[in-house]
Design a protein around this motif. Structure first.
Motif, short mmCIF file in Angstrom:
data_model
loop_
_atom_site.label_atom_id
_atom_site.label_comp_id
_atom_site.label_asym_id
_atom_site.label_seq_id
_atom_site.Cartn_x
_atom_site.Cartn_y
_atom_site.Cartn_z
N THR A 238 53.19 40.34 25.30
CA THR A 238 52.41 40.37 26.53
C THR A 238 52.48 41.76 27.15
OG1 THR A 238 53.17 38.12 26.89
CG2 THR A 238 52.06 39.18 28.71
N ILE A 239 51.32 42.34 27.46
CA ILE A 239 51.36 43.65 28.11
C ILE A 239 51.32 43.52 29.63
CG2 ILE A 239 50.29 44.74 26.12
CD1 ILE A 239 47.77 45.09 27.89
N ASP A 240 50.95 42.33 30.14
CA ASP A 240 51.01 42.11 31.59
C ASP A 240 51.42 40.67 31.87
OD1 ASP A 240 48.41 40.84 31.19
OD2 ASP A 240 47.53 42.83 31.37
N ASP A 241 50.43 39.78 32.08
CA ASP A 241 50.74 38.39 32.41
C ASP A 241 50.65 37.51 31.17
OD1 ASP A 241 51.01 39.09 35.07
OD2 ASP A 241 48.91 38.65 35.55
N ALA A 242 51.55 36.53 31.09
CA ALA A 242 51.55 35.58 29.98
C ALA A 242 50.57 34.44 30.28
CB ALA A 242 52.95 35.03 29.76
N ILE A 243 50.23 33.70 29.22
CA ILE A 243 49.25 32.63 29.37
C ILE A 243 49.74 31.54 30.32
CG2 ILE A 243 50.10 31.45 27.28
CD1 ILE A 243 47.18 30.52 26.83
N GLY A 244 51.03 31.22 30.28
CA GLY A 244 51.54 30.17 31.16
C GLY A 244 51.42 30.54 32.62
N TRP A 253 45.15 28.14 42.50
CA TRP A 253 43.91 28.54 43.18
C TRP A 253 42.90 27.38 43.23
CZ3 TRP A 253 43.32 33.73 40.09
CH2 TRP A 253 44.20 34.69 40.64
N LEU A 254 42.89 26.55 42.20
CA LEU A 254 41.96 25.41 42.16
C LEU A 254 42.43 24.25 43.02
CD1 LEU A 254 41.05 25.45 38.33
CD2 LEU A 254 39.55 26.07 40.25
N GLY A 255 43.61 24.39 43.63
CA GLY A 255 44.11 23.35 44.52
C GLY A 255 44.68 22.15 43.81
N LEU A 256 45.19 22.35 42.59
CA LEU A 256 45.70 21.22 41.82
C LEU A 256 47.13 20.88 42.24
CD1 LEU A 256 44.35 22.13 38.26
CD2 LEU A 256 43.22 20.92 40.13
N ASP A 257 47.53 19.67 41.89
CA ASP A 257 48.88 19.20 42.20
C ASP A 257 49.85 19.90 41.26
OD1 ASP A 257 51.21 17.89 42.73
OD2 ASP A 257 50.55 15.92 42.04
N MET A 258 50.67 20.80 41.80
CA MET A 258 51.60 21.57 40.98
C MET A 258 52.86 20.79 40.65
SD MET A 258 50.00 24.42 40.50
CE MET A 258 51.26 25.59 39.96
N GLY A 259 53.00 19.60 41.22
CA GLY A 259 54.20 18.81 40.95
C GLY A 259 54.36 18.46 39.48
N LYS A 260 53.26 18.29 38.77
CA LYS A 260 53.31 17.99 37.34
C LYS A 260 53.27 19.25 36.48
CE LYS A 260 49.51 15.56 37.60
NZ LYS A 260 48.33 14.73 37.21
N GLY A 261 53.21 20.41 37.15
CA GLY A 261 53.09 21.68 36.44
C GLY A 261 51.65 22.14 36.40
N PHE A 280 33.29 33.76 31.11
CA PHE A 280 34.41 34.69 31.25
C PHE A 280 34.51 35.57 30.00
CE2 PHE A 280 36.32 31.18 33.96
CZ PHE A 280 36.10 31.85 35.17
N SER A 281 34.95 36.81 30.18
CA SER A 281 35.12 37.72 29.05
C SER A 281 36.47 37.47 28.37
CB SER A 281 35.06 39.17 29.52
OG SER A 281 33.80 39.46 30.10
N LEU A 297 41.79 38.17 33.05
CA LEU A 297 41.17 36.86 33.11
C LEU A 297 41.46 36.18 34.45
CD1 LEU A 297 39.58 34.59 31.79
CD2 LEU A 297 41.68 33.83 30.65
N LYS A 298 42.67 36.35 34.95
CA LYS A 298 43.00 35.82 36.28
C LYS A 298 42.08 36.43 37.34
CE LYS A 298 47.21 36.14 37.53
NZ LYS A 298 48.58 36.69 37.66
N THR A 299 41.84 37.72 37.24
CA THR A 299 40.96 38.39 38.20
C THR A 299 39.55 37.83 38.11
OG1 THR A 299 42.27 40.42 38.10
CG2 THR A 299 40.00 40.61 38.91
N GLN A 300 39.08 37.58 36.89
CA GLN A 300 37.75 37.00 36.71
C GLN A 300 37.65 35.63 37.38
OE1 GLN A 300 35.77 37.38 32.72
NE2 GLN A 300 37.77 38.20 32.10
N VAL A 301 38.69 34.83 37.24
CA VAL A 301 38.69 33.50 37.86
C VAL A 301 38.59 33.63 39.38
CG1 VAL A 301 40.10 31.46 38.32
CG2 VAL A 301 39.94 32.37 35.99
N ARG A 302 39.37 34.54 39.92
CA ARG A 302 39.38 34.71 41.37
C ARG A 302 38.02 35.17 41.88
NH1 ARG A 302 44.47 36.33 44.87
NH2 ARG A 302 43.50 36.51 46.92
N VAL A 303 37.39 36.11 41.16
CA VAL A 303 36.08 36.61 41.56
C VAL A 303 35.05 35.49 41.55
CG1 VAL A 303 34.17 38.11 40.87
CG2 VAL A 303 36.51 39.00 40.90
#
Length: 476
Positions: A238-244, A253-261, A280-281, A297-303
């Motif tokens: 990984t050169i920056d952020d990992a997939i997880g 960001w999507l407002g999901l329940d993080m209790g289950k991960g 998405f690219s 990819l995270k930035t694309q999602v946010r945009v």
């Protein structure tokens, strides 16, 4: 501070315990599992409780001859006499397990920090450390109790010393050293990512070196060629952020329940969406290597979310109307499609490289928390089988962080002669010991060096592979 405790246990057994004393290093030693291993330390064990010990194991270990050659039947019996406790606290789960040398899982315990993850939207190191400290004694004791064993029955203690969060690693290492010192047990220091790879050898006994492995989790994307135990070639990282981490952030960001991960929650929502609705690219297509990047990819999602007027703060999906939910599902599905396509492309290139380096490889291991994702498994299975390889994925309970993988990796190294002597029984609580928060697993393949912005290298320890090979060279 709430935690969730999951318990698994199996029937009890009695086992040999060993007290190990250091002897001078041996050169050219061939031990139980390595083909031609020279290891940095060799210890001569003395039997504490020898009534059930395999006689050939006792003879070989106590005399420590230059060469220990085993028939398969003798090796199997010797393995049965080894039992190791594994302790894992590298990030947000407190885990312990007891595993016998033949692969039998005698017990396993995991205390989850799901409530903290939900509350803080991710891992908060200081809070995670406090949570580990609150439950570590109970987790370890219950792992021993459920195996019907005590410290007197153990051969060694294995513990994660890196990579991970230093505050969290310290909790597990302190507990391991205290227990090992009390019962005069050797310590096996375990590399967390190696453990993710090697646990596949526990569930698939036909898995032999060399093999290719993709290790994917919240903090790591790693492609390695495993030549043999302790000898790994890093094809990509990984050169920056990992997939997880990208899954978790997108889920929040999507407002999901993080209790289950975040990963499981996003995968579930993606089933409702159109994976081709948002273009998405795919990251890093211009870079012909095996490295990974998910920051873009995270930035694309946010945009996209901002352009669709979807708030990324305090906007739970439970309060969304049907149209809003459908749009969020489309984002989740489109994100997942591209995130996994990035994995597929990198894995295909890694397979091509690995086959040229080690034409005999037959297996690819996919492990780590993200390997629990069904869509990820299905897509990678297609890539692997198209190349006439066999895909091996541990069950989900052994993909996420767990004590079993630490204990099993400890067994592999213990039987190959790589371990440290027992710590002092009276070691003070504030004693200094080595942690390796940033610790590469293998040496970097020259063709795999990233042409993108460089990976942070400040305070990075030498790789596990280089440390082992360096100790060999000192003995030549």
């Amino acid at each position: 501070m709430a935690s969730h405790l999951f318990v698994s246990s199996t029937r009890s057994f009695s086992c040999l315990s060993l007290i190990l004393k250091p002897s001078p290093p041996l050169l050219g030693v061939k031990t139980l599992f390595s083909r031609s291993t020279r290891f940095p330390r060799t210890y001569k064990p003395l039997v504490r409780h020898g009534s059930n010990a395999h006689p050939k194991l006792l003879s070989a270990l106590s005399s420590a001859p230059p060469v220990v050659a085993w028939k398969s039947s003798e090796l199997s019996s010797a393995r049965d006499d080894v039992v190791i406790l594994g302790i894992e606290t590298s990030c947000d789960d407190t885990a312990a397990a007891v595993v016998r040398g033949n692969g039998e899982i005698l017990s396993q315990m995991v205390s989850s920090q799901a409530d903290l993850l939900s509350r803080y939207g991710g891992v908060a190191p200081k809070m995670a450390e406090e949570a580990h400290s609150l439950v570590i004694d109970e987790v370890v004791q219950r792992a021993l109790d459920n195996a019907n064993l005590s410290g007197n029955d153990l051969s060694a203690v294995a513990v994660t010393i890196g990579p991970g969060l230093s505050l969290c690693l310290r909790v597990g290492v302190q507990k391991a050293r205290k227990l090992a010192g009390r019962f005069n047990l050797p310590i096996v220091n375990v590399h967390h990512m190696e453990a993710h790879a090697l646990v596949a050898r526990l569930i698939e006994r036909d898995l032999q070196f060399p093999f290719l492995a993709l290790l994917i989790s919240g903090g790591h994307n790693l492609l390695i060629l495993a030549h043999e135990l302790g000898h790994y070639l890093q094809l990509g990282t990984t050169i920056d952020d990992a997939i997880g981490e990208a899954y978790d952030k997108t889920a929040r960001w999507l407002g999901l329940d993080m209790g289950k991960g975040g990963g499981p929650a996003l995968e579930e929502l993606a089933l409702e969406g159109d994976a081709n609705s948002i273009n998405f690219s795919i990251p890093m297509r211009q870079h012909k290597d095996c490295n990974f990047s998910y920051a873009g990819l995270k930035t694309q999602v946010r945009v996209v979310m901002e352009s669709k007027n979807i708030s990324i703060e305090n906007n739970p999906i439970s309060s969304a109307n049907s149209e809003d939910r459908r749009l969020r599902a489309d984002i989740a599905a489109s994100f997942q499609r591209v995130a996994v396509l990035h994995l597929e492309e990198r894995c295909q290139r890694a397979i091509d490289w690995a086959i040229k380096i080690e034409p005999s490889i037959k297996h690819m291991v996919v492990s780590g928390g993200v390997a629990s994702n069904k869509h990820v498994r299905a897509r990678l299975r297609h890539v692997v089988e198209t190349n006439d390889l066999q895909l091996i994925c541990p069950p989900p309970s052994l993909c996420t962080d767990n004590g079993v993988m630490i204990a099993w990796t400890g067994i592999e190294h213990f039987l190959s002669g790589r371990f440290d002597p027992p710590p002092p029984a009276d070691e003070p609580d504030d004693a200094m010991f080595e942690l390796r928060p940033r610790w590469p697993l293998g040496e970097e393949y020259p063709k795999g060096k990233s042409e993108a912005r460089s990976v942070k290298r400040a305070r990075v320890h030498p790789s596990l592979t280089s440390m082992i090979q360096g100790s060999f060279q000192q003995q030549l």
